[in-house]
Design an enzyme around this catalytic site. Structure first.
Site, PDB file in Angstrom:
ATOM      1  N   GLU A 244      -6.717   0.209  -5.872  1.00  7.96           N
ATOM      2  CA  GLU A 244      -5.969  -1.050  -5.832  1.00  7.96           C
ATOM      3  C   GLU A 244      -4.952  -0.904  -4.718  1.00  7.96           C
ATOM      4  OE1 GLU A 244      -6.311  -3.781  -7.546  1.00  7.96           O
ATOM      5  OE2 GLU A 244      -7.838  -3.071  -8.922  1.00  7.96           O
ATOM      6  N   CYS A 278       2.130  -6.609  -4.085  1.00  4.03           N
ATOM      7  CA  CYS A 278       0.852  -6.453  -3.384  1.00  4.03           C
ATOM      8  C   CYS A 278       0.182  -7.800  -3.175  1.00  4.03           C
ATOM      9  CB  CYS A 278      -0.062  -5.505  -4.150  1.00  4.03           C
ATOM     10  SG  CYS A 278      -0.309  -5.978  -5.859  1.00  4.03           S
TER      11      CYS A 278
HETATM   12  P1  NAD Z   1       1.593   5.063  -1.418  1.00  4.47           P
HETATM   13  O1  NAD Z   1       0.201   4.944  -0.931  1.00  4.47           O
HETATM   14  O2  NAD Z   1       2.611   5.614  -0.505  1.00  4.47           O
HETATM   15  O3  NAD Z   1       1.669   5.975  -2.726  1.00  4.47           O
HETATM   16  C1  NAD Z   1       0.967   5.631  -3.906  1.00  4.47           C
HETATM   17  C2  NAD Z   1       0.908   6.852  -4.799  1.00  4.47           C
HETATM   18  O4  NAD Z   1       0.058   7.833  -4.198  1.00  4.47           O
HETATM   19  C3  NAD Z   1       2.249   7.557  -5.037  1.00  4.47           C
HETATM   20  O5  NAD Z   1       2.312   7.966  -6.381  1.00  4.47           O
HETATM   21  C4  NAD Z   1       2.167   8.751  -4.114  1.00  4.47           C
HETATM   22  O6  NAD Z   1       2.955   9.848  -4.516  1.00  4.47           O
HETATM   23  C5  NAD Z   1       0.700   9.096  -4.224  1.00  4.47           C
HETATM   24  N1  NAD Z   1       0.177   9.863  -3.099  1.00  4.47           N
HETATM   25  C6  NAD Z   1       0.577   9.850  -1.806  1.00  4.47           C
HETATM   26  N2  NAD Z   1      -0.196  10.688  -1.066  1.00  4.47           N
HETATM   27  C7  NAD Z   1      -1.101  11.229  -1.912  1.00  4.47           C
HETATM   28  C8  NAD Z   1      -2.162  12.155  -1.750  1.00  4.47           C
HETATM   29  N3  NAD Z   1      -2.450  12.687  -0.548  1.00  4.47           N
HETATM   30  N4  NAD Z   1      -2.904  12.497  -2.822  1.00  4.47           N
HETATM   31  C9  NAD Z   1      -2.637  11.951  -4.036  1.00  4.47           C
HETATM   32  N5  NAD Z   1      -1.627  11.082  -4.265  1.00  4.47           N
HETATM   33  C10 NAD Z   1      -0.870  10.718  -3.207  1.00  4.47           C
HETATM   34  O7  NAD Z   1       1.977   3.601  -1.915  1.00  4.47           O
HETATM   35  P2  NAD Z   1       3.386   3.082  -2.462  1.00  4.47           P
HETATM   36  O8  NAD Z   1       4.298   2.973  -1.288  1.00  4.47           O
HETATM   37  O9  NAD Z   1       3.818   3.873  -3.633  1.00  4.47           O
HETATM   38  O10 NAD Z   1       2.991   1.625  -2.988  1.00  4.47           O
HETATM   39  C11 NAD Z   1       2.981   0.504  -2.175  1.00  4.47           C
HETATM   40  C12 NAD Z   1       1.578   0.060  -1.867  1.00  4.47           C
HETATM   41  O11 NAD Z   1       0.890  -0.167  -3.096  1.00  4.47           O
HETATM   42  C13 NAD Z   1       1.529  -1.262  -1.125  1.00  4.47           C
HETATM   43  O12 NAD Z   1       0.542  -1.218  -0.127  1.00  4.47           O
HETATM   44  C14 NAD Z   1       1.144  -2.257  -2.205  1.00  4.47           C
HETATM   45  O13 NAD Z   1       0.535  -3.419  -1.717  1.00  4.47           O
HETATM   46  C15 NAD Z   1       0.241  -1.429  -3.039  1.00  4.47           C
HETATM   47  N6  NAD Z   1       0.094  -1.982  -4.393  1.00  4.47           N
HETATM   48  C16 NAD Z   1      -1.111  -2.496  -4.765  1.00  4.47           C
HETATM   49  C17 NAD Z   1      -1.264  -3.065  -6.024  1.00  4.47           C
HETATM   50  C18 NAD Z   1      -2.586  -3.615  -6.482  1.00  4.47           C
HETATM   51  O14 NAD Z   1      -2.773  -3.791  -7.661  1.00  4.47           O
HETATM   52  N7  NAD Z   1      -3.515  -3.905  -5.592  1.00  4.47           N
HETATM   53  C19 NAD Z   1      -0.183  -3.091  -6.906  1.00  4.47           C
HETATM   54  C20 NAD Z   1       1.025  -2.571  -6.490  1.00  4.47           C
HETATM   55  C21 NAD Z   1       1.152  -1.999  -5.228  1.00  4.47           C
END
Ligand code: NAD
Length: 501
Positions: A244, A278
């Protein structure tokens, strides 16, 4: 991990969570590594065996107990969300309320959606009774973002538990306290299955450890860049993966739309949660006849919004300080390429609180139109007609949500069907988010797979197909003793039937 385990093993490494508005430290949390993640996995896996063996009704009752516990702890949960994200308390409360609706739906519908059901066996297998049942996968690893630290991961956690799985959750390093609180409340509400839902805390390395820990599926919410890295890790072990990711959602406004209602919804969809949604509104395409009138209405409402640190603020600071740099690049890039600022501009972009920015006539190739901005900004561009609006709305690497404002509801629904988006609301924004029965998810850079609804339950299961032979078939096609003549007669009969129908 949960408090009990944290007490059992003192740690040396911790990380600090800061108040996004003031930068003051809020709390310390452990950096869980492979060993702590493995212990959480063990706990969840051993609890999951008993959980999967329960009847759907017993699981429903337990999850409804947890839901009641969350409802009675709403203040504590909302306080944690507000503190860690900086969003206003009222927004945090709404987030918890939406989550309760989803958890109740998942709990009440899992038995119906996933239980064994018969299917038609067909001509060749008329002697078989054929059924399919959706069985839990085992333990699901959930990796969550910070912008909706309850609602978003619970779209996976609640549905995965309802489907009979255990869960190990790695919340964002910005919102670990909220993640720990969710699993603590589960243990308190359902003590006989404590450990079924564990939370591990830490940065990317903790997420990587979770992906490598032998989970049976990874449900990831975050940016497309991180999704690619996590998916590559999953590939090594063929671990199923659900993504997502972000969005660049478009709203289409037709000539006969109620412009006041559209402007009101667009401003909320773009600015609430400081635009860190998002499926928030980032691009608006209004047909030429109403573009100017819509811009006036949007600008008037956006300019009136009160933003700041006091309790009357409509949205809070940027949760992620680095995101302010992205917003600046998008706004300044659009202005440099000739866009008009209807509200705000470069001056809105200082400090963690970004004042609303409304832009018009933005170049379609500018980053403000092609990349996720994730800030309290919106672009309102003019188009010749709805065909151009649809073409421009669909011309994005993202495909998550969308909205249509149209005077005729049926024409609005027909327009929705032409949009490349996983969820569309007509005459509202984000209308789908409050309907638990509707699946949610996107395609392209917005990810793949679905949470919520029946699809969201099935996402955390594997179907098992079963045939039970009721009587011996007239011609046994799975035996070497069947004569060539009988076999040829069966083939001739099938050929005759299929040529006719
Ligand atoms: P992010 O991608 O920076 O991090 C998401 C999660 O992944 C965090 O818990 C982070 O610690 C973890 N992570 C980072 N690198 C990793 C790795 N190499 N291996 C495993 N885990 C890892 O995103 P964010 O800044 O936390 O969230 C914002 C993003 O999420 C935006 O793009 C937003 O649109 C999206 N989002 C999507 C939805 C949806 O339902 N489609 C909902 C909410 C947010």
């Amino acid at each position: 991990m949960t408090d009990t385990d944290q007490d059992a093993s003192p740690r040396t490494t911790t990380f600090t969570v800061h108040d996004p508005g003031t930068g003051e430290p809020l709390a310390e949390h452990p950096v869980d590594g492979p060993a702590e993640v493995a212990r959480a996995m063990d706990r969840a896996r051993s609890a999951a065996t008993g959980w999967a063996a329960l009847s759907a009704k017993r699981r429903r009752d337990h999850l409804l107990s947890w839901k009641r516990k969350l409802a009675s702890s709403l203040d504590e949960v909302a306080e944690s969300v507000a503190a860690e994200t900086g969003k206003p308390r009222a927004d945090a409360e709404l987030e918890v309320v939406l989550t309760l609706e989803h958890l109740a739906w998942a709990a009440r519908n899992a038995g119906r959606v996933l239980g064994r059901r018969g299917v038609r066996a067909g001509l060749l297998a008329a002697n078989q009774r054929a059924t399919v049942v959706h069985r839990p996968l085992g333990v699901v690893g959930v990796i969550g973002p910070w912008n909706y630290p309850v609602y978003t991961p619970m779209g996976s956690i609640g549905y995965a538990l309802a489907a009979g799985n255990g869960v190990v959750f790695k919340p964002s390093e910005r919102t670990p306290g909220t993640g720990v609180l969710l699993s603590r409340l589960f243990d308190a509400a359902v003590p006989e299955h404590a450990g079924l839902f564990c939370t591990v805390t830490g940065p990317a390395s903790t997420g990587e450890a979770l992906v490598r820990s032998g989970v049976d599926k990874v449900a990831f919410t975050g940016s497309p860049g991180t999704a690619r890295k996590v998916m590559a890790l999953c590939a090594g072990s063929l671990t199923p993966f659900l993504a997502e990711c972000g969005g660049k959602d478009a709203t289409v406004v037709t000539a006969d739309a109620d412009l006041d209602a559209a402007a009101d919804a667009i401003v909320w969809g773009a600015m609430s949660n400081a635009g860190q949604t998002c499926a928030g509104v980032e691009r608006v395409y209004a047909v030429r006849e109403v573009h100017s009138a819509l811009c006036d209405r949007i600008a008037e409402r956006a300019a009136a919004l009160h933003v700041g640190a006091d309790p009357s603020t409509v949205y809070g600071p940027m949760t992620l300080p680095e995101q302010a740099g992205v917003v600046r690049r998008h706004v300044e890039g659009a202005l440099a390429a000739g866009a008009r600022a209807l509200v705000g501009g470069s001056a809105s972009l200082s400090g963690p609180y970004i004042a609303p920015v409304v832009l018009a006539d933005v170049d379609e190739d500018a980053p403000a139109m092609t990349e996720e901005t994730f800030g309290p900004t919106v672009v309102v561009n003019s188009v010749a007609d709805v065909d151009e609006a649809v073409r421009r709305a669909n011309d994005s690497p993202y495909a998550l949500g969308a909205a249509v404002f149209c005077g005729d509801r049926r024409a609005g629904a027909a327009l929705a069907a032409r949009l490349r988006a996983g969820a569309v609301s007509v005459n509202s924004v984000l209308g789908f988010a409050a309907v638990p029965a509707l699946p949610f998810g996107g395609s392209g850079d917005s990810g793949f797979g679905r949470i919520h609804g029946a699809e969201g339950l099935r996402a955390f299961t594997a179907p098992q197909s079963v045939t039970v032979q009721r009587f011996a078939p007239p011609v046994n096609l799975t035996s070497f003793t069947t004569t060539a003549t009988a076999r040829a007669r069966a083939v001739a009969l099938a050929r005759w039937l299929h040529q006719r129908r």
